[in-house]
Design an enzyme around this catalytic site. Sequence first.
Site, PDB file in Angstrom:
ATOM      1  N   ASN A 154       8.185 -35.568  27.058  1.00  0.00           N
ATOM      2  CA  ASN A 154       8.162 -36.444  25.916  1.00  0.00           C
ATOM      3  C   ASN A 154       6.938 -36.400  25.165  1.00  0.00           C
ATOM      4  O   ASN A 154       6.909 -36.666  23.698  1.00  0.00           O
ATOM      5  CB  ASN A 154       8.513 -38.054  26.297  1.00  0.00           C
ATOM      6  N   LYS A 177       1.605 -27.347  34.563  1.00  0.00           N
ATOM      7  CA  LYS A 177       3.166 -26.778  34.335  1.00  0.00           C
ATOM      8  C   LYS A 177       3.715 -27.661  33.123  1.00  0.00           C
ATOM      9  O   LYS A 177       4.042 -28.907  33.755  1.00  0.00           O
ATOM     10  CB  LYS A 177       3.720 -26.509  35.388  1.00  0.00           C
ATOM     11  N   SER A 230      10.211 -38.367  36.677  1.00  0.00           N
ATOM     12  CA  SER A 230      11.139 -39.346  37.012  1.00  0.00           C
ATOM     13  C   SER A 230      10.883 -39.726  38.520  1.00  0.00           C
ATOM     14  O   SER A 230      10.031 -39.144  39.138  1.00  0.00           O
ATOM     15  CB  SER A 230      12.403 -38.890  36.989  1.00  0.00           C
ATOM     16  N   PRO A 232      12.798 -39.803  41.169  1.00  0.00           N
ATOM     17  CA  PRO A 232      13.414 -39.003  42.157  1.00  0.00           C
ATOM     18  C   PRO A 232      12.606 -37.615  42.221  1.00  0.00           C
ATOM     19  O   PRO A 232      12.034 -37.286  43.672  1.00  0.00           O
ATOM     20  CB  PRO A 232      14.627 -38.668  41.558  1.00  0.00           C
ATOM     21  N   GLU A 251       2.988 -40.617  37.551  1.00  0.00           N
ATOM     22  CA  GLU A 251       3.200 -41.423  36.455  1.00  0.00           C
ATOM     23  C   GLU A 251       4.780 -41.344  36.160  1.00  0.00           C
ATOM     24  O   GLU A 251       5.293 -40.388  36.004  1.00  0.00           O
ATOM     25  CB  GLU A 251       2.632 -41.074  35.282  1.00  0.00           C
ATOM     26  N   GLY A 253       9.026 -43.332  36.078  1.00  0.00           N
ATOM     27  CA  GLY A 253       9.680 -44.157  35.059  1.00  0.00           C
ATOM     28  C   GLY A 253       9.431 -45.745  35.288  1.00  0.00           C
ATOM     29  O   GLY A 253       8.635 -46.130  36.048  1.00  0.00           O
ATOM     30  N   CYS A 285       8.132 -43.775  28.872  1.00  0.00           N
ATOM     31  CA  CYS A 285       8.528 -44.220  30.196  1.00  0.00           C
ATOM     32  C   CYS A 285       8.030 -45.751  30.333  1.00  0.00           C
ATOM     33  O   CYS A 285       8.574 -46.457  31.165  1.00  0.00           O
ATOM     34  CB  CYS A 285       7.348 -43.636  31.100  1.00  0.00           C
ATOM     35  N   GLU A 382      16.734 -46.635  34.362  1.00  0.00           N
ATOM     36  CA  GLU A 382      16.157 -46.291  33.135  1.00  0.00           C
ATOM     37  C   GLU A 382      17.048 -45.173  32.486  1.00  0.00           C
ATOM     38  O   GLU A 382      17.697 -44.255  32.950  1.00  0.00           O
ATOM     39  CB  GLU A 382      14.882 -45.421  33.740  1.00  0.00           C
ATOM     40  N   LYS A 452       4.947 -50.515  42.286  1.00  0.00           N
ATOM     41  CA  LYS A 452       6.159 -50.191  42.954  1.00  0.00           C
ATOM     42  C   LYS A 452       6.499 -48.717  42.527  1.00  0.00           C
ATOM     43  O   LYS A 452       5.670 -47.670  42.768  1.00  0.00           O
ATOM     44  CB  LYS A 452       7.005 -51.362  42.573  1.00  0.00           C
ATOM     45  N   GLU A 459      -3.790 -43.185  34.967  1.00  0.00           N
ATOM     46  CA  GLU A 459      -4.602 -42.115  34.118  1.00  0.00           C
ATOM     47  C   GLU A 459      -5.327 -43.013  33.177  1.00  0.00           C
ATOM     48  O   GLU A 459      -5.435 -44.157  32.920  1.00  0.00           O
ATOM     49  CB  GLU A 459      -3.312 -41.571  33.448  1.00  0.00           C
TER      50      GLU A 459
END
Length: 485
Positions: A154, A177, A230, A232, A251, A253, A285, A382, A452, A459
């Site tokens: 994004n 990357k 994300s 996962p 960092e 979601g 996010c 999300e 959480k 950041e």
Amino acid sequence: MTHPAQPKASHFINGEYVEDTAGTPIPVIYAATGEQIATVHAATPAIVEQALSTAKAAQKAWARMTGTERGRILRRAANIMRERNHDLSVLETYDTGKPLQETLVADATSGADALEYFGGLAASLTGEHIPLGEDWVYTKREALGLCVGIGAWNYPTQIACWKGAPALACGNSMVFKPSETTPLCALKVAEILIEAGAPAGVFNVVQGMGEVGGALVTDPRVDKVSLTGSVPTGKKVYAAAAEGMKHVTMELGGKSPLIIFDDADIDNAVGGAINGNFYSSGQVCSNGTRVFVQKGIKEKFLARLAERTGNAILGDPMDEATSFGPMVTENQMNIVLGYIEKGKEEGARLICGGRRADMDGYFIEPTVFADVTDDMTIAREEIFGPVMSVLDFDTEEEVVARANDTEFGLSAGVFTKDFTRAHRVIGNLEAGSCFINSYNDAPVEAPFGGVKASGVGRENSKEAIKHFSQVKSVYVRMGDVEAAF
Ligand code: NDP
């Protein structure tokens, strides 16, 4: 004819563009038209090796430079980014589809802010002197070493700078990357750093999918991994980093609450909800996608929201009048349309939008659902698209409990004229980046990150320095050593 967005080569290593066409081709699609505008190649194992060994070799000499010298280079890079803001913004628009109206003020500019801010801090990264009678301890703030940055799609320029600037300020080197979806902008950041005087090899960019990210994260030479992505992916990358006892910043979601009390200024609250749901077509996010509105003002709020959402201008992202762009990919568009269908099926009331826009590209109309309940899919997962869920509530106690009832904890906002209540509510919300009578401001001076499942570490701000450096403590004895034998 080659499209202007086509980079000279796929990767940027050791101060120059590098190509290896043996890597899987990655088409770069312009989201506003569906047209392929460029191709890059995923990094082969040889490219990954080249990037890591180069970054490893360059780091020590970079860390030995004074902070003032490193900072000067970062600040020079910030100046170059600002001078080229227009071209960089056009590239960001090609990379992501976000309208130029946004990219001109939010991407290269915020990247430049990060380079300038951390460039300014670099010279003052000092330790402490701790007196112990005749003896003393001193501490030194040292670089971690070789850092890997992995970005989401994004904010490709901003993410590269939010990770690269503090890493380099502290004397680390980085292999970055980008997301395979938006591979173009980070290459420009690497190019500009070299132009500003950064030694070859301190900031490198390699392209690729998750497997390239995986190869970087598991390499024993890597000391730290900073991921934007994300939950996962974050869990996988965190686990892989733990295996090598590496430092991490995650960092991830969110499904953040935005709470609007009935004494709030309605237009400001509507503005906050729009900024927190429709900026970058909802692909942010920290978005406040669960908008809790106190029952007394619910219908008034919805009417004003629908009216103002109707003013969104969907269209050619390169036209500065356009205020709302497409989804980044066809796939993301389909995911979001799937959530909109779920919202309808599960009984939410559609206030506006709710379908793909009748035009080229991956546009979805800004969508508002009302009468959303806590158990609906659109209130729990999300979506990462322009879908706002409006829920209603009666009391402060109730709304705080419901707002916290989620695995996520990235952001939270409250609109009210009662400041005592505002601070009390924010104090009770489980979130890392919070707003009072505002939403989604992200100045480089403020820490950014979640609690959480939304992440680990922070950041931006001075907090980021702690996550890209470590403290060495040195005991100095002035007298003789006493020993038992
Ligand atoms: P993903 O989690 O899919 O990917 C993030 C990055 O990780 C990509 O570069 C991806 O590569 C890479 N990756 C995927 N698998 C692995 C792996 N096993 N090891 C190492 N790297 C891997 O996120 P998206 O790019 O789809 O971005 C959207 C998500 O990012 C949203 O859920 C959003 O919440 C989150 N996000 C969080 C932000 C924050 O600051 N908290 C900011 C922006 C987004 P590739 O995609 O090329 O395969």
